[in-house]
Design a protein around this motif. Sequence first.
Motif, PDB file in Angstrom:
ATOM      1  N   PHE A 121       0.962  -1.126   0.147  1.00 22.35           N
ATOM      2  CA  PHE A 121       0.024   0.005   0.188  1.00 22.35           C
ATOM      3  C   PHE A 121       0.652   1.372  -0.363  1.00 22.35           C
ATOM      4  N   ILE A 122       0.618   2.234  -1.091  1.00 25.80           N
ATOM      5  CA  ILE A 122       1.500   3.303  -1.070  1.00 25.80           C
ATOM      6  C   ILE A 122       0.465   4.545  -1.347  1.00 25.80           C
ATOM      7  N   ALA A 123       0.536   5.532  -0.380  1.00 23.64           N
ATOM      8  CA  ALA A 123      -0.315   6.763  -0.381  1.00 23.64           C
ATOM      9  C   ALA A 123       0.874   8.002  -0.556  1.00 23.64           C
ATOM     10  N   SER A 124       0.463   8.882  -1.212  1.00 26.47           N
ATOM     11  CA  SER A 124       1.326  10.089  -1.447  1.00 26.47           C
ATOM     12  C   SER A 124       0.623  11.148  -2.009  1.00 26.47           C
ATOM     13  N   LEU A 125       0.901  12.314  -1.767  1.00 26.95           N
ATOM     14  CA  LEU A 125       0.311  13.534  -2.643  1.00 26.95           C
ATOM     15  C   LEU A 125       1.152  13.852  -3.863  1.00 26.95           C
ATOM     16  N   LEU A 126       0.569  14.454  -4.932  1.00 27.32           N
ATOM     17  CA  LEU A 126       1.129  14.971  -5.931  1.00 27.32           C
ATOM     18  C   LEU A 126       2.116  16.154  -5.543  1.00 27.32           C
ATOM     19  N   PRO A 127       3.067  16.307  -6.312  1.00 27.13           N
ATOM     20  CA  PRO A 127       4.110  17.457  -5.916  1.00 27.13           C
ATOM     21  C   PRO A 127       3.429  18.711  -6.340  1.00 27.13           C
TER      22      PRO A 127
END
Length: 490
Positions: free
Chosen positions: A186-192
């Motif tokens: 599971f990988i969660a991130s915000l756009l730069p």
Amino acid sequence: MCWRPRLRLLRPRSLLGRMLLLTVLAVLLAQGLSSAVWLSQLRASEREGLVNSARSLARSMAASAGYFRSLPVAYRPLVLDQLRSMGGTRFFTSLNDRALAMQTLQPTPRSRAVIEAVSQVLQHQLGNELDISVVFVSPDELRLFNSGLKLDELPRSWAYYALTLEPLNPPVLVTQIRLNEGEWLFIASLLPEPYTSLEEEHLPSSQVWFLMLTGAFLLVAIGLLVHWQSRPLKRLARAARDLSLGDDAVPLDVSGGGSEVVEVGRALNTLRQRISRYLTERSQLFSAISHDLRTPITRLRLRVELLEDEALQAKFIRDLDELDLLVKGALQCVKDTDIHENIEPVDLNHTLLCLIEPYLAPEGDGRVTLKGRARWPYLGKPLALKRCMGNLIDNALKYGHRAHLLIEDDVHQFILHVSDEGPGVPEQRLEKVFEPHFRLAGRQQGYGLGLGIARNIAHSHGGEVTLQNLPAGGLRVTLSLPRREPTAPA
């Protein structure tokens, strides 16, 4: 169609209004097209940058997934604990025994482009055989572990730096990759930055203000320009309206305008001189005709008196009377319409009272009544106006027995209605009665020039004389004279 009269009402009549309207339309069209092109290019550039950032982010995800795949299964939870303890990582990562179900955001063109770019990079880097899920989730709907914990239920150091950007709370990109049976990464991130938002960019407020200020500046500039150019035209129109054809008339001032206005002014001065010369030559011609005709007519009368045959003498006298009548009528027509006067303020109330005073009761016979009064002096030729209104009153008394006068006056025009109690005029003859020497059957008084002279004088002042048969009987003659400019009340 019903919308055409509305368009005519909305269409300005003045040159300034039309120029401003055309300027507004041109500015709106030009600025709208340029803004649309600029905005489309801005969106294309931002979308290209967004896709490139998404691909860079996807390569980092693929590197992390490859790293976890290379670790023994037993070491993977230990590495995740160490990453959470360190904090400040770009991604929030966890291992789950299944793919977590979450309510995804409504897709937009920008989110579709990001998902497509990330999916393509991950499949290229990790292989097409892996199950990969890429979606956007609201921070409030984000789930992080098998137990379905929310973001605000975790320790602050675990996910705060990677998944929050207060106070914006942008959408979170959630990628789930199946490493093997019963294990999902599971990988969660915000756009730069500056691509954290998935909303389409609208026209910036600075650009809107720029368009408004540019349009306002153009309107002011065009308004001043048109006003500057139309002022000589208004002066020229006023001078042409007040034009005098006398020999001492001052030429129109043609300075202060463009070359076209100067040319029109010069042409108008030339036209004035030609008309004035024509009137002078006409007056001289009729004076010469009067002198040349009266002498032989007088000589013929003397010779007729010497005839012994009374019947023949009566025929000659009748023909000479008709010829004398024609000569006098023509001379009177020229004399009454060719009046060389200066234009000055005229008290129309005083003029009318002088004309109708002999007929007013109780001293007179009461055949004339007057209602209303002129509120302002009128700029015109005093004697010509007196002769014009006198002809109308005399015509009503001569053929209609009584004259009822009604005045309507405002800042735009002076109107005098003269109604009589006569038989009226047949509808098909209403315009014929203005022709010289035209008289209706049974009406042989005068030369038949009164109405024609009155209309000519009204035309010289920019006005008009019209006829109307009244329903109850009688004829109404209306004299309308436009005002050149408002003056003080009389």
